[in-house]
Design an enzyme around this catalytic site. Structure first.
Site, PDB file in Angstrom:
ATOM      1  N   HIS A 150       0.498  -1.387   0.254  1.00 37.04           N
ATOM      2  CA  HIS A 150      -0.055  -0.109   0.089  1.00 37.04           C
ATOM      3  C   HIS A 150       0.710   1.516  -0.178  1.00 37.04           C
ATOM      4  CE1 HIS A 150      -3.098  -2.974   1.359  1.00 37.04           C
ATOM      5  NE2 HIS A 150      -2.277  -2.998   2.082  1.00 37.04           N
ATOM      6  N   SER A 271      16.119  21.214 -15.726  1.00 37.11           N
ATOM      7  CA  SER A 271      15.201  22.258 -15.761  1.00 37.11           C
ATOM      8  C   SER A 271      15.259  24.122 -16.687  1.00 37.11           C
ATOM      9  CB  SER A 271      14.174  22.731 -14.911  1.00 37.11           C
ATOM     10  OG  SER A 271      13.424  23.846 -14.857  1.00 37.11           O
ATOM     11  N   LYS A 277      16.970  21.680 -10.669  1.00 38.87           N
ATOM     12  CA  LYS A 277      16.386  20.987 -11.022  1.00 38.87           C
ATOM     13  C   LYS A 277      17.642  19.490 -11.375  1.00 38.87           C
ATOM     14  CE  LYS A 277      12.717  19.598 -10.521  1.00 38.87           C
ATOM     15  NZ  LYS A 277      11.854  19.857 -11.590  1.00 38.87           N
ATOM     16  N   GLU A 284      10.104   8.559 -16.292  1.00 41.67           N
ATOM     17  CA  GLU A 284       9.594   8.840 -17.091  1.00 41.67           C
ATOM     18  C   GLU A 284       8.660   8.710 -18.050  1.00 41.67           C
ATOM     19  OE1 GLU A 284       8.833  13.107 -14.232  1.00 41.67           O
ATOM     20  OE2 GLU A 284      10.682  13.184 -15.874  1.00 41.67           O
TER      21      GLU A 284
END
Ligand code: ARG
Length: 472
Positions: A150, A271, A277, A284
């Site tokens: 979970h 970024s 970043k 992804e």
């Protein structure tokens, strides 16, 4: 020259004509088309339709066509293209090759060959990824991490145990692809357009030449069957799903909140707006790739639904999804192998995460079970102790024996030795469990299974320059 102009009086509508052609995408089947044509020529020679000398001229011309880059041609599809080139090279003899065959059996054959080689290459890459998972698992030794159910902390496990979970998924993917190859490996050549060739061809000749197990058993099925495409795409969907689960975990683990992995810079991006970043673009994109692959499987499922026997032009639509999914997975798995090799785990942080969150509660309850307490009751007692610790802001191992005794008279001093991190790991002493010696055994077996795979499928060179883009 068109392949079928004889019975037509009117020319095709030009928009319809270019729209119905498949050459734009089926030119990817050049090698398969040439191999199948060559195999058919052998059968024609054996049947006495071609002389030895004619066969030699056709084979040599085909070889040249396969070696040349695709050139401009007014071809309807790859079958037409090869015929045009053949006639260009050897004149009317090139037209003889179409004796006793049909494009329906040709495309069925070409696609089988394409899927067979696509699946084989992806297996080799999956084996390379599997190898890096196993190597990483070996290098992690006894490093620990929290496991989650979970997405809440559950029990500590070895990092190697977590890595080997993905290894198991990959092995299943490989065996599904192998299975698909086994079932598709029958040769449609000799099926004709639907009812079988009108020449008494020895179908074993082409089947053998192309490395098929045997000729297909039914000409109507053979010319319209695309089950193998769907099996392949579904197997790739599962592979892509597994890749996406791995990618999601790494993405999560790379956040400041987890801090379990350092993303390799070579596989991350910055970024343009926020200078600090480092983004997990690789994981992804991998996470999303299953959309494309499953999209291909869904497209083919719907294309095949309700198709009457035998060949229908609908089947032409099954090609692009196969090409798209193949190149997507080809690069995805290749990059995952490289990425996994470059991954760096922050073992101190993973260990620290194991020290809190009561991840030894199962081991603690098991201690009571060994003292004769039924598990349900042991669960309740440890639950109470955990509640007490939560109020106090500490862990189970911080409690004094006297404090513990209020939850159960069975607690003794030896309790503390059974809830250390190492003892917690080692109490999962079953086949497939995370006890340290069990994981070492699992690792050994994984190593030999990887070796078998690389022996069979070869090793993939992770240093090669791949130029295809992520959209491929
Ligand atoms: N380009 C066609 C395809 O991919 C080849 C088979 C054409 N057969 C036919 N009867 N029109 O399906």
């Amino acid at each position: 020259m068109k392949m079928w102009s004889g019975r037509f009086r009117e020319p095709l509508d030009p928009n319809f004509d270019s729209w119905q052609r498949s050459f734009r995408f089926d030119q990817q089947l050049l090698q398969e088309e040439v191999a199948a044509s060559n195999a058919h020529a052998l059968a024609l020679e054996a049947a006495g339709v071609l002389s030895r000398e004619e066969l030699a001229r056709i084979s040599a011309a085909l070889e040249k066509i396969a070696g040349d880059a695709i050139s401009e041609a007014d071809a309807e599809d790859i079958h037409h293209y090869v015929e045009l080139k053949l006639v260009q090279a050897i004149g009317d003899l090139g037209l003889k090759l179409h004796t006793g065959r049909s494009r329906n059996e040709q495309i069925a054959t070409d696609l089988r060959l394409y899927v067979r080689s696509g699946a084989t290459q992806i297996i080799a890459q999956a084996a390379a990824w599997a190898q890096h998972l196993v190597e990483k698992a070996g290098a992690m030794g006894d490093a620990v991490m929290p496991s989650y159910t979970h997405l809440q902390r559950a029990e500590p496990v070895l990092v190697a145990h977590w890595l080997l979970a993905y290894f198991e998924m990959l092995l299943r993917d490989v065996s599904r692809l192998e299975d698909c190859i086994k079932r598709l490996n029958y040769c449609p050549l000799g099926s004709g357009p639907i009812a079988g060739a009108t020449l008494a061809l020895d179908r074993m000749i082409a089947a053998k030449e192309l490395g098929f197990t045997a000729p297909t058993a039914n000409s109507m099925d053979a010319t319209s069957d695309r089950d193998f495409v769907l099996e392949y795409l579904n197997a790739l969907t599962l592979l892509a799903l597994h890749a996406s689960r791995f990618a999601e975990e790494i993405t999560l683990f790379s956040t400041a909140e987890f801090g379990f992995v350092d993303l390799p810079e070579a596989f991350s991006t910055g970024s343009s707006a926020m200078p600090q970043k480092k983004n997990p673009d690789l994981t992804e994109l991998v996470r999303a790739k299953v959309g494309r692959v499953n999209g291909a499987a869904q497209a083919v499922t719907l294309q095949l639904k309700g198709l009457p026997l035998a060949y229908n032009k609908d089947l032409q639509e099954t090609q692009e999804p196969v090409f798209a999914a193949t190149s997507a997975m080809h690069l995805t798995v290749y990059l995952l192998a490289k990425f996994t090799a470059a991954l760096h785990f922050r073992t101190e942080r993973m260990r620290a995460a194991c020290e809190t969150g009561f991840m030894n509660a199962m081991a603690a309850a098991t201690y009571l079970v060994h003292k004769g307490v039924p598990f349900r009751k042991a669960h309740e007692k440890i639950g109470n102790a955990v509640r007490y610790c939560l109020d106090k802001g500490c862990e189970l191992n911080h409690l004094a024996l006297d404090e513990l005794k209020q939850f159960g008279t069975e607690f003794e001093q030896d309790f503390f030795d059974t809830i250390t991190l190492e003892a917690t790991l080692d109490c999962h002493d079953v086949i497939g469990g995370t006890a340290r010696h069990r994981v070492r055994e699992a690792l050994k077996s994984a190593e030999s299974r990887v070796q078998e795979l690389t022996k069979k499928y070869g090793t993939v060179d992770l240093g090669q320059k791949e130029t295809a883009h992520a959209g491929a």
